[in-house]
Design a protein around this motif. Sequence first.
Motif, PDB file in Angstrom:
ATOM      1  N   VAL A 137       0.851  -1.195   0.000  1.00  0.00           N
ATOM      2  CA  VAL A 137       0.000   0.000   0.000  1.00  0.00           C
ATOM      3  C   VAL A 137       0.881   1.238   0.000  1.00  0.00           C
ATOM      4  O   VAL A 137       1.691   1.446   0.911  1.00  0.00           O
ATOM      5  CB  VAL A 137      -0.936   0.018   1.231  1.00  0.00           C
ATOM      6  N   MET A 141      -8.735  -3.099  -1.420  1.00  0.00           N
ATOM      7  CA  MET A 141      -7.406  -3.260  -0.837  1.00  0.00           C
ATOM      8  C   MET A 141      -7.219  -4.692  -0.344  1.00  0.00           C
ATOM      9  O   MET A 141      -6.157  -5.289  -0.530  1.00  0.00           O
ATOM     10  CB  MET A 141      -7.193  -2.270   0.309  1.00  0.00           C
ATOM     11  N   LYS A 142      -8.244  -5.241   0.285  1.00  0.00           N
ATOM     12  CA  LYS A 142      -8.163  -6.623   0.781  1.00  0.00           C
ATOM     13  C   LYS A 142      -7.973  -7.609  -0.370  1.00  0.00           C
ATOM     14  O   LYS A 142      -7.152  -8.539  -0.284  1.00  0.00           O
ATOM     15  CB  LYS A 142      -9.407  -6.993   1.579  1.00  0.00           C
ATOM     16  N   ILE A 184      -4.289  -7.303  -1.478  1.00  0.00           N
ATOM     17  CA  ILE A 184      -3.344  -7.897  -0.522  1.00  0.00           C
ATOM     18  C   ILE A 184      -3.502  -9.411  -0.470  1.00  0.00           C
ATOM     19  O   ILE A 184      -2.508 -10.154  -0.479  1.00  0.00           O
ATOM     20  CB  ILE A 184      -3.521  -7.257   0.869  1.00  0.00           C
ATOM     21  N   VAL A 232       2.814  -0.984   4.453  1.00  0.00           N
ATOM     22  CA  VAL A 232       2.428   0.398   4.168  1.00  0.00           C
ATOM     23  C   VAL A 232       3.698   1.215   4.004  1.00  0.00           C
ATOM     24  O   VAL A 232       4.628   1.134   4.812  1.00  0.00           O
ATOM     25  CB  VAL A 232       1.558   0.995   5.289  1.00  0.00           C
ATOM     26  N   TRP A 292      -5.792   7.351   0.102  1.00  0.00           N
ATOM     27  CA  TRP A 292      -6.028   6.308   1.104  1.00  0.00           C
ATOM     28  C   TRP A 292      -6.590   6.920   2.392  1.00  0.00           C
ATOM     29  O   TRP A 292      -7.596   6.446   2.923  1.00  0.00           O
ATOM     30  CB  TRP A 292      -4.716   5.581   1.429  1.00  0.00           C
ATOM     31  N   ALA A 301      -4.617  -2.739   6.412  1.00  0.00           N
ATOM     32  CA  ALA A 301      -3.564  -3.258   5.538  1.00  0.00           C
ATOM     33  C   ALA A 301      -2.723  -4.303   6.274  1.00  0.00           C
ATOM     34  O   ALA A 301      -2.430  -5.386   5.738  1.00  0.00           O
ATOM     35  CB  ALA A 301      -2.687  -2.123   5.029  1.00  0.00           C
TER      36      ALA A 301
END
Length: 382
Positions: free
Chosen positions: A125, A152-153, A156, A173, A190, A202
Amino acid sequence: MKNLHFKHSLPLVLICLSLLTGCKSKSEKEDTLSSEEKNVAVNKEKGLKDYYANFFSMGVAVSPRSLEGPSATLILKEYNSVTPENVMKMGPIHPEKDRFYWEDADKIVDFAQANKIKMRGHALVWHQQTGDWIFKDENGKKVTKEELLKRMKTHIDSVVSRYKGKIYAWDVVNEAIDDNPNEFLRNSDWYEIAGEDFLIKAFEYAHEADPNAKLFYNDYNAIIPEKRDRIYKLLKNLIHKGVPVDGVGIQGHWSIFSPSEEELRKALDMYSSLGIEVQITELDVSIYPWEKERRALKSGESSEFTEELQQQQLEKYDMFFKVFRDYKDVLTGVTFWNVSDKYSWLDTYPVEGRKNYPLLFDEDLKPKKAYWKVVDFDEQNN
């Protein structure tokens, strides 16, 4: 007969004298070898990873291209850890919402696995090199917090799970602290959409995807007191909330001008007091003062790597590694940002076309004087 014997003996005498003189010259020549040349002769097979085997891992940032030819040979000799410079950042590896590009990242992972080299992941991120698709809906408007965290999930989960067990640590991050000393978190998309939760989630998502991976927060200017204190505050807050943060990555984008030894030691003391790992993640030593903003090359601006600059760089590298060795119980890794002076991101940033010489290997992949200073230490006293 007597004269004839002498006549035939004379060449033998001259040959013997020549041999004796030659032996003497060779001995005198060896005495005049520089310490660097002697080190090369004695330690042809020894690399940074070997000199520092009892201290911490020695890593380097790589691209797929650097894993071929002479640079690959250098990497294998000198390092036992690699980090992808760019190809695992969100923009390159996940260019569109429903499309991933794995080829370049896979090459680096395969190289590390084949050669039994540790690998760090960089970076999940970040506010840069991130496709706009993650922040905008189909109408071009900013997505909701819930949608952003969901996207985002997915990112990742996909990236970390693909390399689970092959990447031992992740920069989860990157660069979330603002440069303005009067601000705290950077006002990125973000943060604007999800607030501090983007940081928390994150790390949580990364831990769920690979519970055994070490998870790092990574930032630059992490030694400068005004930014150091805010990074420390962030890490302390995250740890207090039970966020799975395992370490802090100090981007060592430093120069012959800074940081000072006192600043470096103070920062290492502060970060390690949190009970987390500390790594130097992006080490290079610029020959120019720090600049943040991009600018054009000024008329007459020199980029010559003079003897004076070489000496200043050598002394700075020497100081940094003396401190690193003193903190071997705190530091778990040092990673150089690029392989050699043949290519450095500092050749284009912040001044396009201004050549920099920030690494331990020159443009021909040969060790510089600073290299020999870094490895010239008494291990028994460290």
